[in-house]
Design a protein around this motif. Structure first.
Motif, PDB file in Angstrom:
ATOM      1  N   MET A 113       0.818  -1.225   0.000  1.00  0.00           N
ATOM      2  CA  MET A 113       0.000   0.000   0.000  1.00  0.00           C
ATOM      3  C   MET A 113       0.847   1.269   0.000  1.00  0.00           C
ATOM      4  N   LYS A 114       2.152   1.141   0.213  1.00  0.00           N
ATOM      5  CA  LYS A 114       2.994   2.314   0.456  1.00  0.00           C
ATOM      6  C   LYS A 114       2.931   3.339  -0.676  1.00  0.00           C
ATOM      7  N   SER A 115       3.001   2.890  -1.919  1.00  0.00           N
ATOM      8  CA  SER A 115       3.017   3.842  -3.031  1.00  0.00           C
ATOM      9  C   SER A 115       1.698   4.593  -3.147  1.00  0.00           C
ATOM     10  N   ALA A 116       0.579   3.900  -2.906  1.00  0.00           N
ATOM     11  CA  ALA A 116      -0.726   4.562  -2.986  1.00  0.00           C
ATOM     12  C   ALA A 116      -0.869   5.615  -1.896  1.00  0.00           C
ATOM     13  N   VAL A 117      -0.403   5.289  -0.694  1.00  0.00           N
ATOM     14  CA  VAL A 117      -0.479   6.242   0.418  1.00  0.00           C
ATOM     15  C   VAL A 117       0.424   7.444   0.155  1.00  0.00           C
ATOM     16  N   SER A 118       1.656   7.181  -0.292  1.00  0.00           N
ATOM     17  CA  SER A 118       2.604   8.266  -0.548  1.00  0.00           C
ATOM     18  C   SER A 118       2.104   9.236  -1.608  1.00  0.00           C
ATOM     19  N   ALA A 119       1.295   8.736  -2.541  1.00  0.00           N
ATOM     20  CA  ALA A 119       0.773   9.587  -3.612  1.00  0.00           C
ATOM     21  C   ALA A 119      -0.179  10.663  -3.088  1.00  0.00           C
ATOM     22  N   THR A 120      -0.705  10.492  -1.868  1.00  0.00           N
ATOM     23  CA  THR A 120      -1.605  11.507  -1.292  1.00  0.00           C
ATOM     24  C   THR A 120      -0.839  12.593  -0.552  1.00  0.00           C
ATOM     25  N   HIS A 121       0.460  12.426  -0.383  1.00  0.00           N
ATOM     26  CA  HIS A 121       1.240  13.361   0.420  1.00  0.00           C
ATOM     27  C   HIS A 121       1.612  14.607  -0.367  1.00  0.00           C
ATOM     28  N   ASN A 122       1.667  15.714   0.334  1.00  0.00           N
ATOM     29  CA  ASN A 122       2.119  16.969  -0.245  1.00  0.00           C
ATOM     30  C   ASN A 122       3.253  17.517   0.618  1.00  0.00           C
ATOM     31  N   ALA A 123       3.651  18.750   0.351  1.00  0.00           N
ATOM     32  CA  ALA A 123       4.798  19.317   1.056  1.00  0.00           C
ATOM     33  C   ALA A 123       4.552  19.473   2.552  1.00  0.00           C
ATOM     34  N   ALA A 176     -15.027  23.630   5.687  1.00  0.00           N
ATOM     35  CA  ALA A 176     -13.609  23.411   5.926  1.00  0.00           C
ATOM     36  C   ALA A 176     -12.945  22.658   4.777  1.00  0.00           C
ATOM     37  N   LYS A 177     -11.676  22.950   4.564  1.00  0.00           N
ATOM     38  CA  LYS A 177     -10.852  22.213   3.602  1.00  0.00           C
ATOM     39  C   LYS A 177     -10.165  21.082   4.356  1.00  0.00           C
ATOM     40  N   PRO A 178     -10.290  19.847   3.885  1.00  0.00           N
ATOM     41  CA  PRO A 178      -9.637  18.741   4.590  1.00  0.00           C
ATOM     42  C   PRO A 178      -8.120  18.831   4.470  1.00  0.00           C
ATOM     43  N   LEU A 179      -7.438  18.450   5.537  1.00  0.00           N
ATOM     44  CA  LEU A 179      -5.982  18.460   5.549  1.00  0.00           C
ATOM     45  C   LEU A 179      -5.421  17.043   5.503  1.00  0.00           C
ATOM     46  N   PHE A 180      -5.794  16.218   6.470  1.00  0.00           N
ATOM     47  CA  PHE A 180      -5.227  14.877   6.528  1.00  0.00           C
ATOM     48  C   PHE A 180      -6.215  13.900   7.137  1.00  0.00           C
ATOM     49  N   MET A 181      -5.936  12.611   6.919  1.00  0.00           N
ATOM     50  CA  MET A 181      -6.809  11.537   7.372  1.00  0.00           C
ATOM     51  C   MET A 181      -5.964  10.376   7.865  1.00  0.00           C
ATOM     52  N   THR A 182      -6.505   9.615   8.801  1.00  0.00           N
ATOM     53  CA  THR A 182      -5.913   8.348   9.226  1.00  0.00           C
ATOM     54  C   THR A 182      -6.983   7.272   9.131  1.00  0.00           C
ATOM     55  N   ASP A 183      -6.551   6.019   8.983  1.00  0.00           N
ATOM     56  CA  ASP A 183      -7.516   4.928   8.859  1.00  0.00           C
ATOM     57  C   ASP A 183      -7.199   3.806   9.845  1.00  0.00           C
ATOM     58  N   TYR A 184      -8.176   2.970  10.109  1.00  0.00           N
ATOM     59  CA  TYR A 184      -8.013   1.818  10.998  1.00  0.00           C
ATOM     60  C   TYR A 184      -8.767   0.638  10.404  1.00  0.00           C
ATOM     61  N   GLY A 217      -2.908  -8.629   0.009  1.00  0.00           N
ATOM     62  CA  GLY A 217      -3.538  -8.046  -1.168  1.00  0.00           C
ATOM     63  C   GLY A 217      -4.869  -7.397  -0.858  1.00  0.00           C
ATOM     64  N   ARG A 218      -5.640  -8.024   0.034  1.00  0.00           N
ATOM     65  CA  ARG A 218      -6.941  -7.469   0.423  1.00  0.00           C
ATOM     66  C   ARG A 218      -6.760  -6.145   1.167  1.00  0.00           C
ATOM     67  N   ILE A 219      -5.847  -6.116   2.125  1.00  0.00           N
ATOM     68  CA  ILE A 219      -5.602  -4.887   2.879  1.00  0.00           C
ATOM     69  C   ILE A 219      -5.109  -3.789   1.945  1.00  0.00           C
ATOM     70  N   ALA A 220      -4.227  -4.167   1.012  1.00  0.00           N
ATOM     71  CA  ALA A 220      -3.721  -3.172   0.065  1.00  0.00           C
ATOM     72  C   ALA A 220      -4.840  -2.622  -0.810  1.00  0.00           C
ATOM     73  N   ASP A 221      -5.784  -3.461  -1.220  1.00  0.00           N
ATOM     74  CA  ASP A 221      -6.931  -2.992  -2.006  1.00  0.00           C
ATOM     75  C   ASP A 221      -7.755  -1.974  -1.216  1.00  0.00           C
ATOM     76  N   VAL A 242      -6.807  -0.078   1.365  1.00  0.00           N
ATOM     77  CA  VAL A 242      -6.076   1.173   1.587  1.00  0.00           C
ATOM     78  C   VAL A 242      -5.878   1.939   0.282  1.00  0.00           C
ATOM     79  N   SER A 243      -5.700   1.218  -0.819  1.00  0.00           N
ATOM     80  CA  SER A 243      -5.578   1.908  -2.103  1.00  0.00           C
ATOM     81  C   SER A 243      -6.848   2.677  -2.434  1.00  0.00           C
ATOM     82  N   GLY A 244      -8.003   2.100  -2.088  1.00  0.00           N
ATOM     83  CA  GLY A 244      -9.265   2.815  -2.277  1.00  0.00           C
ATOM     84  C   GLY A 244      -9.347   4.053  -1.409  1.00  0.00           C
TER      85      GLY A 244
END
Length: 364
Positions: free
Chosen positions: A22-32, A98-106, A115-119, A121-123
């Motif tokens: 899932m790392k690449s999908a999560v990293s793609a949401t990051h900004n400066a 409000a403009k959203p800034l960040f999110m966490t998931d559980y 593969g299931r967890i990655a699917d 989190v990718s969503g």
């Protein structure tokens, strides 16, 4: 060497693999503003920009997707449930402007299937990217013995920011304001316990095909939640002061959620004749042997959001929403005149709000 934790049913190696997938999908949401990348004990987000606000307010929301996950599990399709989670969480934040800034998931599961967890989190990551939200952290917890091997549940929380003078809400709503309905994509993430009950009582399986639903039942019911945040923020910016309040139509249905964002003493009659409920609602109501009107307190029936806007700007706001990909239409006008409010929904979820009832007959 034996691994006692693995013998107890917890596979830490599978968890590590899920993170890698899932790392690449999560990293793609990051900004400066995101510091530290993926894998820290806590996510870090630079909010230096808030120093430019006169009075910055933080907005926060947390939610899950309810029993919709049971359908994803039943047909082994997990790549859309993450978008549902973002919709349930982030689109509550935009309601106050409000403009959203960040999110966490559980994610809690009986067994980590990488593969299931990655699917999943990718969503979540795709939804975060679409709403301009950084996914800065999360947790996947394996609970053998508490959850079945293929069972899981998801939850999330998000934080946004808004200038205090720009907060939307009932206090801005005025007599004569127009209530604009904004179309949903389907059931979104509410009322699935009723959906599952109806299908079970009729002996309909998620793997059955129903032409009136356009194919497999399970896939139709997993239609992802429409995301409203980005286009709504754009419309609010395009029409300063025009949007007075917003309502996210989730649990509790149509009237109750709209009533929450209207001032005490105001009322509106929502005209059913202005829209036709989406086919999924008609099909399910027919299966249940009940008029679709009887489900108004459970399902959104085709309205995912309401915007209460100034009368003079209503047509322009509707046009802008349409251009942004959100079909919208006027359904009623706010009034503060005295009248008998018997039969109206008045406030909801602890909020002493306005009064709302649906009138007329649906199209179709």
């Amino acid at each position: 060497m034996p691994n006692p934790y693995a013998e107890a049913g917890v596979d830490t190696a599978a968890g590590d693999l899920a993170v890698e997938l899932m790392k690449s999908a999560v990293s793609a949401t990051h900004n400066a503003s995101v510091l530290g990348g993926v894998g820290g004990f806590a996510g870090l987000y630079d909010v230096s920009f808030l120093k430019d606000f006169s009075r910055p307010l933080l907005a926060t929301s947390t939610d899950g997707v309810g029993t919709k996950v049971a359908i994803a599990q039943a047909i082994d399709k997990h790549d859309t449930i993450g978008q549902d989670l973002v919709g349930m969480v982030v689109d509550d934040i935009v309601v106050v402007g409000a403009k959203p800034l960040f999110m966490t998931d559980y994610i809690a599961c009986g067994r980590v299937v990488p593969g299931r967890i990655a699917d999943i989190v990718s969503g979540i990551a795709r939804g975060c990217a679409e709403t301009g939200t950084a996914l800065v952290g999360g947790e996947t917890a394996e609970h053998p013995g508490l959850l079945g091997p293929d069972d899981y549940d998801v939850a999330g929380a998000a934080v946004g920011a808004v200038e205090a003078s720009d907060v939307l809400g009932a206090d801005r709503v005025e007599d004569g304001d127009v209530v604009v309905a904004i179309a949903s994509s389907g059931l979104h993430s509410n009322g699935y316990s009723l959906v599952r009950h109806i299908l079970a009582s009729r002996g309909v399986a998620y793997t059955d095909s129903l032409p009136e639903l356009g194919g497999l039942v399970g896939e139709a019911l997993l239609e992802p939640t429409r995301l409203y945040t980005t286009p709504l923020l754009s419309v609010i910016e395009q029409h300063p002061g025009a949007v007075h309040s917003l309502s996210h139509v989730t649990g509790g249905g149509i009237a109750a959620n709209l009533a929450r964002v209207l001032p005490v003493g105001s009322w509106v009659e929502v005209d059913r004749s202005t829209w036709e409920p989406l086919p999924v609602f008609r099909v399910l109501a027919d299966m249940a042997g009940t008029p679709v009107e009887d489900t108004e307190g459970t399902w959104n029936l085709g309205i995912g959001m309401f915007a209460v806007v100034s009368a003079g700007a209503a047509s322009d706001v509707i046009a802008s929403l349409g251009t942004a990909g959100l079909p919208s239409w006027a359904v009623g006008t706010i009034s503060t005149s005295a009248r008998d409010l018997s039969g109206f929904e008045q406030g909801a979820k602890g909020v002493d709000g306005g009064a709302v009832r649906l009138v007329g007959t649906f199209r179709g």
